[in-house]
Write a protein that holds these residues in place. Sequence first.
Motif, mmCIF file in Angstrom:
data_model
loop_
_atom_site.group_PDB
_atom_site.id
_atom_site.type_symbol
_atom_site.label_atom_id
_atom_site.label_comp_id
_atom_site.label_asym_id
_atom_site.label_seq_id
_atom_site.Cartn_x
_atom_site.Cartn_y
_atom_site.Cartn_z
ATOM 1 N N ASP A 1 43.997 37.934 52.447
ATOM 2 C CA ASP A 1 44.424 37.801 51.064
ATOM 3 C C ASP A 1 45.520 36.739 50.999
ATOM 4 O OD1 ASP A 1 46.613 39.071 52.093
ATOM 5 O OD2 ASP A 1 46.570 40.770 50.723
ATOM 6 N N LEU A 2 45.938 36.391 49.787
ATOM 7 C CA LEU A 2 46.863 35.290 49.581
ATOM 8 C C LEU A 2 48.197 35.522 50.300
ATOM 9 C CD1 LEU A 2 47.447 32.587 48.233
ATOM 10 C CD2 LEU A 2 48.197 33.839 46.205
ATOM 11 N N THR A 3 48.695 36.746 50.277
ATOM 12 C CA THR A 3 49.986 37.044 50.909
ATOM 13 C C THR A 3 49.946 36.777 52.404
ATOM 14 O OG1 THR A 3 50.381 38.762 49.253
ATOM 15 C CG2 THR A 3 51.733 38.829 51.229
ATOM 16 N N PHE A 4 48.926 37.289 53.080
ATOM 17 C CA PHE A 4 48.818 37.088 54.526
ATOM 18 C C PHE A 4 48.516 35.628 54.859
ATOM 19 C CE2 PHE A 4 47.774 41.773 54.749
ATOM 20 C CZ PHE A 4 48.986 42.118 55.302
ATOM 21 N N ALA A 5 47.750 34.943 54.014
ATOM 22 C CA ALA A 5 47.462 33.531 54.254
ATOM 23 C C ALA A 5 48.747 32.708 54.175
ATOM 24 C CB ALA A 5 46.439 33.026 53.244
ATOM 25 N N LYS A 6 49.603 33.011 53.182
ATOM 26 C CA LYS A 6 50.879 32.294 53.070
ATOM 27 C C LYS A 6 51.770 32.582 54.272
ATOM 28 C CE LYS A 6 51.362 31.660 48.089
ATOM 29 N NZ LYS A 6 52.197 31.966 46.911
ATOM 30 N N GLN A 7 51.757 33.823 54.766
ATOM 31 C CA GLN A 7 52.549 34.167 55.943
ATOM 32 C C GLN A 7 52.062 33.405 57.171
ATOM 33 O OE1 GLN A 7 52.421 38.404 56.375
ATOM 34 N NE2 GLN A 7 53.680 38.773 54.578
ATOM 35 N N ALA A 8 50.751 33.283 57.317
ATOM 36 C CA ALA A 8 50.201 32.543 58.457
ATOM 37 C C ALA A 8 50.589 31.065 58.368
ATOM 38 C CB ALA A 8 48.684 32.692 58.500
ATOM 39 N N LEU A 9 50.585 30.509 57.156
ATOM 40 C CA LEU A 9 50.986 29.115 56.978
ATOM 41 C C LEU A 9 52.465 28.935 57.318
ATOM 42 C CD1 LEU A 9 49.081 28.204 53.694
ATOM 43 C CD2 LEU A 9 48.626 27.331 55.982
ATOM 44 N N LEU A 10 53.302 29.850 56.863
ATOM 45 C CA LEU A 10 54.735 29.757 57.167
ATOM 46 C C LEU A 10 54.997 29.883 58.660
ATOM 47 C CD1 LEU A 10 56.341 31.824 54.264
ATOM 48 C CD2 LEU A 10 56.510 29.365 54.657
ATOM 49 N N LYS A 11 54.273 30.774 59.322
ATOM 50 C CA LYS A 11 54.449 30.978 60.754
ATOM 51 C C LYS A 11 54.102 29.704 61.526
ATOM 52 C CE LYS A 11 53.219 34.147 64.444
ATOM 53 N NZ LYS A 11 52.439 35.321 64.810
ATOM 54 N N ALA A 12 53.112 28.965 61.055
ATOM 55 C CA ALA A 12 52.707 27.722 61.702
ATOM 56 C C ALA A 12 53.481 26.521 61.159
ATOM 57 C CB ALA A 12 51.208 27.498 61.521
ATOM 58 N N GLN A 13 54.467 26.749 60.299
ATOM 59 C CA GLN A 13 55.275 25.699 59.687
ATOM 60 C C GLN A 13 54.414 24.714 58.892
ATOM 61 O OE1 GLN A 13 57.492 24.082 62.947
ATOM 62 N NE2 GLN A 13 58.820 25.863 63.103
ATOM 63 N N LEU A 14 53.456 25.274 58.148
ATOM 64 C CA LEU A 14 52.608 24.490 57.259
ATOM 65 C C LEU A 14 52.964 24.827 55.817
ATOM 66 C CD1 LEU A 14 49.228 24.995 59.137
ATOM 67 C CD2 LEU A 14 50.645 22.953 59.156
ATOM 68 N N LYS A 15 52.655 23.924 54.899
ATOM 69 C CA LYS A 15 52.982 24.134 53.491
ATOM 70 C C LYS A 15 51.730 24.582 52.737
ATOM 71 C CE LYS A 15 56.459 20.517 53.627
ATOM 72 N NZ LYS A 15 56.775 19.162 53.210
ATOM 73 N N THR A 16 51.945 25.455 51.751
ATOM 74 C CA THR A 16 50.847 25.904 50.905
ATOM 75 C C THR A 16 50.598 24.853 49.844
ATOM 76 O OG1 THR A 16 51.531 28.193 51.256
ATOM 77 C CG2 THR A 16 50.006 27.770 49.441
ATOM 78 N N GLY A 17 49.359 24.389 49.758
ATOM 79 C CA GLY A 17 48.991 23.382 48.771
ATOM 80 C C GLY A 17 48.382 24.040 47.542
ATOM 81 N N ALA A 18 47.391 23.384 46.980
ATOM 82 C CA ALA A 18 46.719 23.892 45.783
ATOM 83 C C ALA A 18 45.938 25.159 46.119
ATOM 84 C CB ALA A 18 45.783 22.826 45.226
ATOM 85 N N ILE A 19 46.005 26.122 45.210
ATOM 86 C CA ILE A 19 45.265 27.372 45.374
ATOM 87 C C ILE A 19 44.219 27.408 44.266
ATOM 88 C CG2 ILE A 19 45.405 29.879 45.365
ATOM 89 C CD1 ILE A 19 48.302 29.547 46.360
ATOM 90 N N THR A 20 42.950 27.390 44.647
ATOM 91 C CA THR A 20 41.861 27.381 43.679
ATOM 92 C C THR A 20 41.029 28.646 43.832
ATOM 93 O OG1 THR A 20 40.436 26.171 45.217
ATOM 94 C CG2 THR A 20 41.724 24.856 43.669
ATOM 95 N N LYS A 21 40.210 28.903 42.827
ATOM 96 C CA LYS A 21 39.296 30.047 42.855
ATOM 97 C C LYS A 21 37.882 29.517 43.059
ATOM 98 C CE LYS A 21 42.370 33.185 41.469
ATOM 99 N NZ LYS A 21 42.657 34.460 42.017
#
Length: 145
Positions: A90-110
Amino acid sequence: MNRFANSAQAPDFDAPQILRRTRRRRTIGIAAVAAALIAAGGGTALATSSAGSARSTPAATSTATNSDATTVLYITPDGTTIPIDFANLDLTFAKQALLKAQLKTGAITKGVVTGCKPGSVIGVSPHAPKTVKSGATVDLTLCAG
């Protein structure tokens, strides 16, 4: 009876070799368990919540039939490549994985894909076989339901 006291040879144990073999087996076992946990995604299953709202754009039709569509190949500062799989997160865990890898969250589409869990990741951009480094922006596509 005394004439047989020193006639048998004492067994010869190579204690350093036994110790090395034991350490090697222990190291291989720990490495195997660590690899299994990483492959199962144990590092991204932290139960911390993050506040924030998702930017949303109009729905797009997408077909994610290949697991590469949800995998980001991250190059660590020491040069090793680590695959990060976002499939069904889900979005929360995906953002956590990105932060852990020091990556930035870009556009979020459906996106619309049959049989997916609403709100789960069905695609990332850039995805494998392209690689990303620390600080890169990763766009996420979520299942619209």
